[in-house]
Design a protein around this motif. Structure first.
Motif, PDB file in Angstrom:
ATOM      1  N   ALA A 108       0.830  -1.201   0.000  1.00  0.00           N
ATOM      2  CA  ALA A 108       0.000   0.000   0.000  1.00  0.00           C
ATOM      3  C   ALA A 108       0.868   1.256   0.000  1.00  0.00           C
ATOM      4  CB  ALA A 108      -0.924  -0.013   1.202  1.00  0.00           C
ATOM      5  N   ARG A 167       2.264   1.835  -3.425  1.00  0.00           N
ATOM      6  CA  ARG A 167       1.248   2.341  -4.347  1.00  0.00           C
ATOM      7  C   ARG A 167       0.998   3.834  -4.115  1.00  0.00           C
ATOM      8  NH1 ARG A 167      -1.341  -1.462  -7.364  1.00  0.00           N
ATOM      9  NH2 ARG A 167      -1.186  -3.634  -6.666  1.00  0.00           N
ATOM     10  N   ARG A 168       1.005   4.242  -2.853  1.00  0.00           N
ATOM     11  CA  ARG A 168       0.842   5.664  -2.562  1.00  0.00           C
ATOM     12  C   ARG A 168       2.040   6.455  -3.098  1.00  0.00           C
ATOM     13  NH1 ARG A 168      -3.107   6.935   1.213  1.00  0.00           N
ATOM     14  NH2 ARG A 168      -1.997   8.825   1.870  1.00  0.00           N
ATOM     15  N   THR A 172       1.721   6.846  -6.744  1.00  0.00           N
ATOM     16  CA  THR A 172       0.759   7.872  -7.107  1.00  0.00           C
ATOM     17  C   THR A 172       1.432   9.237  -7.161  1.00  0.00           C
ATOM     18  OG1 THR A 172      -0.973   6.597  -5.988  1.00  0.00           O
ATOM     19  CG2 THR A 172      -1.480   8.887  -6.535  1.00  0.00           C
ATOM     20  N   ARG A 217      -8.836   3.118  -3.541  1.00  0.00           N
ATOM     21  CA  ARG A 217      -8.662   2.297  -2.336  1.00  0.00           C
ATOM     22  C   ARG A 217      -7.556   2.864  -1.449  1.00  0.00           C
ATOM     23  NH1 ARG A 217      -9.928  -2.305  -5.667  1.00  0.00           N
ATOM     24  NH2 ARG A 217      -7.723  -2.768  -6.061  1.00  0.00           N
ATOM     25  N   HIS A 218      -6.715   3.699  -2.035  1.00  0.00           N
ATOM     26  CA  HIS A 218      -5.594   4.286  -1.300  1.00  0.00           C
ATOM     27  C   HIS A 218      -5.815   5.761  -0.977  1.00  0.00           C
ATOM     28  CE1 HIS A 218      -3.309   0.625  -2.007  1.00  0.00           C
ATOM     29  NE2 HIS A 218      -3.697   0.681  -3.260  1.00  0.00           N
TER      30      HIS A 218
END
Length: 219
Positions: A28, A31-32, A35, A69-70
């Motif tokens: 997670a 993924r952040r 981004t 979702r994040h």
């Protein structure tokens, strides 16, 4: 808010990860971080106001649903981006100051050149920063941008005061005005490079421009 390991992830993805591999088998936190990377990269080629969550998701090889979702919304994404900008740029500033603690003038030059190098490494960042400051409303991301400018200016003002104490800088110098000029000079270099669509102009002109600034403040 991104931690130091997240910054390492960002550098890794910016310089070492193939676009087609993005979005697979990541934590997670990664993924952040991805981004943030994607927004900064997109801002280098697009008007930040036109960057949609769909474009960000496509850049990451994700669906918008996976992206959300994040992050609960687009504002949260921009807040994360601005947090990273503040942390990364300010850490570079402090590093330059620490490495040149023997001289306020050397520290000022170090900060100036670190800022230039930061923009060269992440050319989308100035577009993001200017875009946030143009918002009429005070968003979380804009508050972070304003805080960064305030902290930056105060740190430069303190360096100028240190220079007076070290007798390197004109005793009667208006440190507040000189700090504004320092940041404004960097912003001018950025804007000219962006208008010319050649970010390397910033690097080419930085040395001579800083020399002029130095002549105005040196004792």
């Amino acid at each position: 808010m991104l931690t130091e390991p997240d910054k390492i992830v960002i550098d890794y993805y910016l310089f070492g990860l193939n676009m087609e591999a993005r979005g697979k088998n990541l934590t997670a936190a990664e993924r952040r971080s991805m981004t943030v990377i994607s927004v900064v990269e997109l801002a280098g080629v697009l008007n930040p106001a036109n960057i949609t969550t769909e474009a960000i998701a496509q850049r990451m090889n994700l669906t918008q649903g996976a992206l959300f979702r994040h992050f609960p919304n687009k504002d949260a994404i921009w807040e994360e981006v601005m947090n990273w900008v503040e942390q990364t740029l300010y850490s570079r500033i402090m590093k330059a100051i620490q490495e040149n603690s023997h001289s306020a003038l050397a520290a000022l030059e170090g900060v100036f050149m670190q800022h230039v190098d930061f923009v060269l490494a992440y050319p989308g960042v100035p577009r993001v920063l200017f875009g946030e400051l143009q918002h009429v409303e005070t968003t979380p991301a804009k508050r972070i941008a304003l805080d960064l400018i305030q902290r930056y200016g105060e740190r430069i003002r303190q360096l100028l005061e240190d220079g007076k104490a070290q007798k390197e800088i004109i005793p009667g110098l208006d440190s507040k005005a000189a700090a504004i000029l320092f940041i404004g000079t960097l912003q001018g270099l950025v804007m000219q490079s962006l208008l010319a669509s050649d970010i390397q102009l910033m690097k080419q002109n930085a040395g001579s421009v800083f020399s002029l600034y130095l002549r105005a403040i040196r004792s």
